[in-house]
Structures are given as C-alpha cells and as structure tokens.
Design a protein around this motif. Structure first.
Motif, PDB file in Angstrom:
ATOM      1  N   ASP A  56       0.851  -1.192   0.000  1.00 40.82           N
ATOM      2  CA  ASP A  56       0.000   0.000   0.000  1.00 40.82           C
ATOM      3  C   ASP A  56       0.888   1.244   0.000  1.00 40.82           C
ATOM      4  OD1 ASP A  56      -2.146  -1.687   0.191  1.00 40.82           O
ATOM      5  OD2 ASP A  56      -2.573  -1.261   2.309  1.00 40.82           O
ATOM      6  N   TRP A  57       0.432   2.304  -0.667  1.00 39.40           N
ATOM      7  CA  TRP A  57       1.088   3.607  -0.589  1.00 39.40           C
ATOM      8  C   TRP A  57       0.091   4.618  -0.039  1.00 39.40           C
ATOM      9  CZ3 TRP A  57       5.887   5.513  -0.886  1.00 39.40           C
ATOM     10  CH2 TRP A  57       6.894   4.727  -1.463  1.00 39.40           C
ATOM     11  N   LEU A  58       0.487   5.317   1.041  1.00 38.69           N
ATOM     12  CA  LEU A  58      -0.367   6.286   1.707  1.00 38.69           C
ATOM     13  C   LEU A  58       0.232   7.686   1.560  1.00 38.69           C
ATOM     14  CD1 LEU A  58      -0.852   4.236   4.992  1.00 38.69           C
ATOM     15  CD2 LEU A  58      -2.220   4.111   2.904  1.00 38.69           C
ATOM     16  N   PHE A  59      -0.638   8.691   1.465  1.00 34.91           N
ATOM     17  CA  PHE A  59      -0.186  10.068   1.265  1.00 34.91           C
ATOM     18  C   PHE A  59      -0.839  10.982   2.291  1.00 34.91           C
ATOM     19  CE2 PHE A  59      -1.142  14.220  -0.882  1.00 34.91           C
ATOM     20  CZ  PHE A  59       0.149  14.718  -0.831  1.00 34.91           C
ATOM     21  N   ASP A  72      -3.549   0.513  -3.316  1.00 31.40           N
ATOM     22  CA  ASP A  72      -4.192  -0.461  -2.439  1.00 31.40           C
ATOM     23  C   ASP A  72      -3.899  -1.864  -2.969  1.00 31.40           C
ATOM     24  OD1 ASP A  72      -5.737  -1.891  -0.704  1.00 31.40           O
ATOM     25  OD2 ASP A  72      -7.640  -0.976  -1.269  1.00 31.40           O
ATOM     26  N   ARG A  73      -3.027  -2.576  -2.255  1.00 32.63           N
ATOM     27  CA  ARG A  73      -2.614  -3.932  -2.645  1.00 32.63           C
ATOM     28  C   ARG A  73      -2.080  -3.964  -4.083  1.00 32.63           C
ATOM     29  NH1 ARG A  73      -3.928  -3.621   1.965  1.00 32.63           N
ATOM     30  NH2 ARG A  73      -4.861  -5.248   3.262  1.00 32.63           N
ATOM     31  N   GLY A  74      -1.221  -2.992  -4.387  1.00 33.00           N
ATOM     32  CA  GLY A  74      -0.569  -2.979  -5.695  1.00 33.00           C
ATOM     33  C   GLY A  74      -1.336  -2.306  -6.801  1.00 33.00           C
ATOM     34  N   GLN A  75      -2.591  -1.907  -6.540  1.00 33.49           N
ATOM     35  CA  GLN A  75      -3.423  -1.259  -7.552  1.00 33.49           C
ATOM     36  C   GLN A  75      -3.702   0.189  -7.145  1.00 33.49           C
ATOM     37  OE1 GLN A  75      -4.241  -2.916 -10.405  1.00 33.49           O
ATOM     38  NE2 GLN A  75      -3.073  -4.636  -9.571  1.00 33.49           N
ATOM     39  N   ILE A  76      -3.817   1.058  -8.139  1.00 33.24           N
ATOM     40  CA  ILE A  76      -4.116   2.457  -7.855  1.00 33.24           C
ATOM     41  C   ILE A  76      -5.468   2.529  -7.155  1.00 33.24           C
ATOM     42  CG2 ILE A  76      -4.422   4.758  -8.817  1.00 33.24           C
ATOM     43  CD1 ILE A  76      -1.595   3.596  -9.020  1.00 33.24           C
ATOM     44  N   GLY A  77      -5.493   3.166  -5.968  1.00 31.75           N
ATOM     45  CA  GLY A  77      -6.694   3.198  -5.152  1.00 31.75           C
ATOM     46  C   GLY A  77      -7.721   4.210  -5.626  1.00 31.75           C
ATOM     47  N   LYS A  78      -8.952   4.033  -5.181  1.00 30.99           N
ATOM     48  CA  LYS A  78     -10.047   4.930  -5.551  1.00 30.99           C
ATOM     49  C   LYS A  78      -9.838   6.324  -4.970  1.00 30.99           C
ATOM     50  CE  LYS A  78     -13.502   1.227  -5.867  1.00 30.99           C
ATOM     51  NZ  LYS A  78     -14.794   0.712  -5.341  1.00 30.99           N
ATOM     52  N   GLU A 103       0.679  20.197  -6.055  1.00 33.89           N
ATOM     53  CA  GLU A 103      -0.245  19.494  -5.162  1.00 33.89           C
ATOM     54  C   GLU A 103       0.343  18.193  -4.623  1.00 33.89           C
ATOM     55  OE1 GLU A 103      -3.024  20.956  -4.320  1.00 33.89           O
ATOM     56  OE2 GLU A 103      -2.605  22.611  -5.699  1.00 33.89           O
ATOM     57  N   ASP A 104       1.517  17.820  -5.090  1.00 39.76           N
ATOM     58  CA  ASP A 104       2.095  16.517  -4.739  1.00 39.76           C
ATOM     59  C   ASP A 104       3.017  16.501  -3.525  1.00 39.76           C
ATOM     60  OD1 ASP A 104       0.771  15.203  -6.824  1.00 39.76           O
ATOM     61  OD2 ASP A 104       2.333  15.727  -8.260  1.00 39.76           O
ATOM     62  N   PRO A 105       3.579  17.631  -3.068  1.00 44.16           N
ATOM     63  CA  PRO A 105       4.468  17.571  -1.904  1.00 44.16           C
ATOM     64  C   PRO A 105       3.765  17.006  -0.676  1.00 44.16           C
ATOM     65  CG  PRO A 105       4.661  19.693  -2.986  1.00 44.16           C
ATOM     66  CD  PRO A 105       3.474  19.006  -3.595  1.00 44.16           C
ATOM     67  N   GLY A 106       4.533  16.314   0.148  1.00 44.65           N
ATOM     68  CA  GLY A 106       3.971  15.754   1.372  1.00 44.65           C
ATOM     69  C   GLY A 106       4.686  14.491   1.783  1.00 44.65           C
ATOM     70  N   GLN A 107       4.026  13.721   2.644  1.00 42.70           N
ATOM     71  CA  GLN A 107       4.598  12.484   3.177  1.00 42.70           C
ATOM     72  C   GLN A 107       3.980  11.281   2.468  1.00 42.70           C
ATOM     73  OE1 GLN A 107       4.666  12.028   7.508  1.00 42.70           O
ATOM     74  NE2 GLN A 107       4.024   9.891   7.275  1.00 42.70           N
ATOM     75  N   TYR A 108       4.847  10.424   1.931  1.00 46.71           N
ATOM     76  CA  TYR A 108       4.417   9.192   1.261  1.00 46.71           C
ATOM     77  C   TYR A 108       4.928   7.999   2.070  1.00 46.71           C
ATOM     78  CZ  TYR A 108       3.233  12.071  -2.788  1.00 46.71           C
ATOM     79  OH  TYR A 108       2.675  13.018  -3.626  1.00 46.71           O
ATOM     80  N   SER A 109       4.026   7.117   2.414  1.00 42.39           N
ATOM     81  CA  SER A 109       4.384   5.977   3.260  1.00 42.39           C
ATOM     82  C   SER A 109       4.105   4.668   2.524  1.00 42.39           C
ATOM     83  CB  SER A 109       3.593   6.005   4.568  1.00 42.39           C
ATOM     84  OG  SER A 109       3.793   7.222   5.255  1.00 42.39           O
ATOM     85  N   CYS A 110       5.126   3.825   2.448  1.00 42.43           N
ATOM     86  CA  CYS A 110       4.972   2.503   1.848  1.00 42.43           C
ATOM     87  C   CYS A 110       4.722   1.501   2.980  1.00 42.43           C
ATOM     88  CB  CYS A 110       6.231   2.123   1.070  1.00 42.43           C
ATOM     89  SG  CYS A 110       6.109   0.506   0.261  1.00 42.43           S
ATOM     90  N   ARG A 111       3.609   0.789   2.882  1.00 45.31           N
ATOM     91  CA  ARG A 111       3.205  -0.151   3.940  1.00 45.31           C
ATOM     92  C   ARG A 111       3.050  -1.548   3.338  1.00 45.31           C
ATOM     93  NH1 ARG A 111      -1.749   1.786   7.357  1.00 45.31           N
ATOM     94  NH2 ARG A 111      -0.099   3.207   8.051  1.00 45.31           N
ATOM     95  N   GLN A 112       3.628  -2.526   4.011  1.00 48.39           N
ATOM     96  CA  GLN A 112       3.535  -3.912   3.568  1.00 48.39           C
ATOM     97  C   GLN A 112       2.507  -4.659   4.419  1.00 48.39           C
ATOM     98  OE1 GLN A 112       5.647  -5.055   0.791  1.00 48.39           O
ATOM     99  NE2 GLN A 112       5.544  -2.814   0.753  1.00 48.39           N
ATOM    100  N   VAL A 113       1.614  -5.356   3.738  1.00 48.73           N
ATOM    101  CA  VAL A 113       0.550  -6.099   4.424  1.00 48.73           C
ATOM    102  C   VAL A 113       0.766  -7.594   4.190  1.00 48.73           C
ATOM    103  CG1 VAL A 113      -1.922  -6.426   4.703  1.00 48.73           C
ATOM    104  CG2 VAL A 113      -1.023  -4.169   4.059  1.00 48.73           C
ATOM    105  N   ARG A 114       1.031  -8.306   5.252  1.00 45.77           N
ATOM    106  CA  ARG A 114       1.289  -9.737   5.148  1.00 45.77           C
ATOM    107  C   ARG A 114      -0.020 -10.533   5.194  1.00 45.77           C
ATOM    108  NH1 ARG A 114       5.402  -7.387   7.962  1.00 45.77           N
ATOM    109  NH2 ARG A 114       7.527  -7.928   7.294  1.00 45.77           N
TER     110      ARG A 114
END
Length: 262
Positions: A56-59, A72-78, A103-114
């Motif tokens: 997952d990638w969170l912004f 979301d799970r490797g796919q571009i989220g809604k 509009e893109d600056p900010g914090q991007y978090s990569c999260r791994q879901v097992r």
C-alpha cells in the motif's frame, strides 16, 4: 524568527531520530521540479509478491492529518482520484509520479501487508517540489524559485548565475533568498546586462544534510524575459520582407522595360 526556525529544525531532527529508532527504517527525502517524473522507493518491500499485491502507498498532505490511500494492494486506489492517471507502481513496488505538480508535496508511506492482515512498519519518503516563474513589469524582470515541502522548513533556496554566487549589492539588481523562495530582479533597459535564461540556476540545499540540487531556469516562454531580442527578430523579419519586395519590384520593372523596348 531565526531562533524559531532553529527550534523547529531541532525538533524535526529529534522526531526523525526517534521515528527511525522505532521503525529501523531511514526517512528518505526527494526534491524535484514541477513537471518532472519522480520514483519514490519502498524501503521495506517484502519478497515473493505477485505484482506488489501486499503493498500500500499512503499520502498525507502538509499540515493535514487525513491519510489518502494512493495504492491499495498494488493497484491504484479509488482515493487517488484526479491524480490516478499520473500514478503507477514499479516492479519493485516503488511509486512513480508523472508530471509532478505543486499538489504533490507531502509524506508518502509505503506499507507492507502480510497474510492475515499483519502490517509492517511504514517506510516514509518526504517529497518537495520546486517551481520557477518569471514576471516582467516595464523594464524589470523578476525570476522566482520556490520550494513547497511537507511542512517542515529544511531547504535553503538561492539563485546562481553561470554557476556562481552573485553579489547582492550589484547595481540594477535585487537579489533575495530564504528557506522557501529566492528572487532575482534586474533591469533590462541597460545595455550592459543582457542575461540569457539558461545561465540562471536555482540551487536548493538541504539544511540538515548539506546536499543540494541544481535546477536550470526555464519558463513557459522566454520571450517575456528579452523584449529587445523580440524586437530585433521582428525588425529583422521586416527588413528581410522589405528587401524581398524591393528585389521583386526591380525584377518586374526591368522585365517590363525590356518587353516595351522589344
């Protein structure tokens, strides 16, 4: 004001050190110019994923707490909405952003879901975006270079001319720089100073690491920077057209005189 900035920087460093100690993952920083493409690496990517189906990638926008799930799970989220067409996931689960905007600056978090829904610690990337503009008022032209960050003031911005620092007290020039923006105003009516846009470079330095990036100036239109050059082009084209008409008239006149004599 300077004391407040120093306090902010100290607190930010302490926060980063604490978070890094907790997660064991270093925080990454990327600075790019608007319109460019950037790849944000995922430092904690798991092995044996099928098309990053565990990623997952969170912004998080600067100054806000709301989190938007871009991937979301490797796919571009809604939730990606308007920027979805500019986003894609690389084979190594990195996040690719095309045609970066302010509009893109900010914090991007990569999260791994097992399997089972267990989540890993986030790998965080802070993105900053550089913009450059020019504005002309009568005989004065002002170049501006600014940085939009994730909310923390950690950049120093300044202009270079031919790769060198410039004396701020030079005649007919006004130069200012700060942690967010640098401007350079010069008078184009004096023949002794006719700069070319590609000689200007915006230098953006990370206040903590000392690392810097150089961004050569380029605007949507460089004509506004050089009205004298535009006038020269117009005059040259006009003279060339006049010369062609004169030659054509002379040839036509001589041809007519020869026919009349014959």
């Amino acid at each position: 004001m300077d004391e407040n900035k120093r306090i902010q920087m100290s607190l930010f460093l302490i926060l980063l050190l604490q978070l890094t100690a907790v997660t064991g993952l270093p925080y990454l920083f990327r600075t790019v110019r608007d319109g460019d493409e950037v790849t944000l690496p995922c430092a904690n990517v798991m092995d044996h994923q099928d098309k990053c189906d565990g990623t997952d990638w969170l912004f998080t926008e600067p100054g806000r707490t709301a989190v938007v799930k871009l991937v979301d799970r490797g796919q571009i989220g809604k939730q990606a909405k308007a920027k979805s067409h500019r986003l894609s996931a690389a084979e190594n689960c990195s996040l690719i952003i095309k045609k970066v905007t302010v509009e893109d600056p900010g914090q991007y978090s990569c999260r791994q879901v097992r399997l089972g829904g267990q989540q890993s610690e986030d790998a965080v990337v802070f993105l900053s975006v550089v913009t450059m503009t020019d504005h002309q008022s009568n005989d004065e032209v002002t170049l501006r270079c600014s940085v939009k960050t994730n909310g923390w003031c950690r950049h120093k911005v300044k202009w270079l001319f031919q790769g060198q620092d410039v004396d701020k007290d030079l005649k007919d020039m006004k130069i200012s720089d700060s942690h967010y923006e640098a401007s350079w105003t010069f008078n184009t009516s004096h023949g002794g100073y006719k700069p070319e846009f590609h000689l200007f470079t915006c230098k953006v330095t990370d206040a903590y690491t000392g690392e810097f990036s150089l961004f050569p100036f380029s605007a949507q239109s460089s004509v506004s920077l050089f009205p004298d050059l535009l006038r020269l082009i117009v005059v040259s084209v006009g003279l060339a057209a006049l010369l062609m008409i004169t030659v054509a008239v002379n040839i036509w006149t001589r041809t007519k005189e020869k026919k009349t004599q014959t």
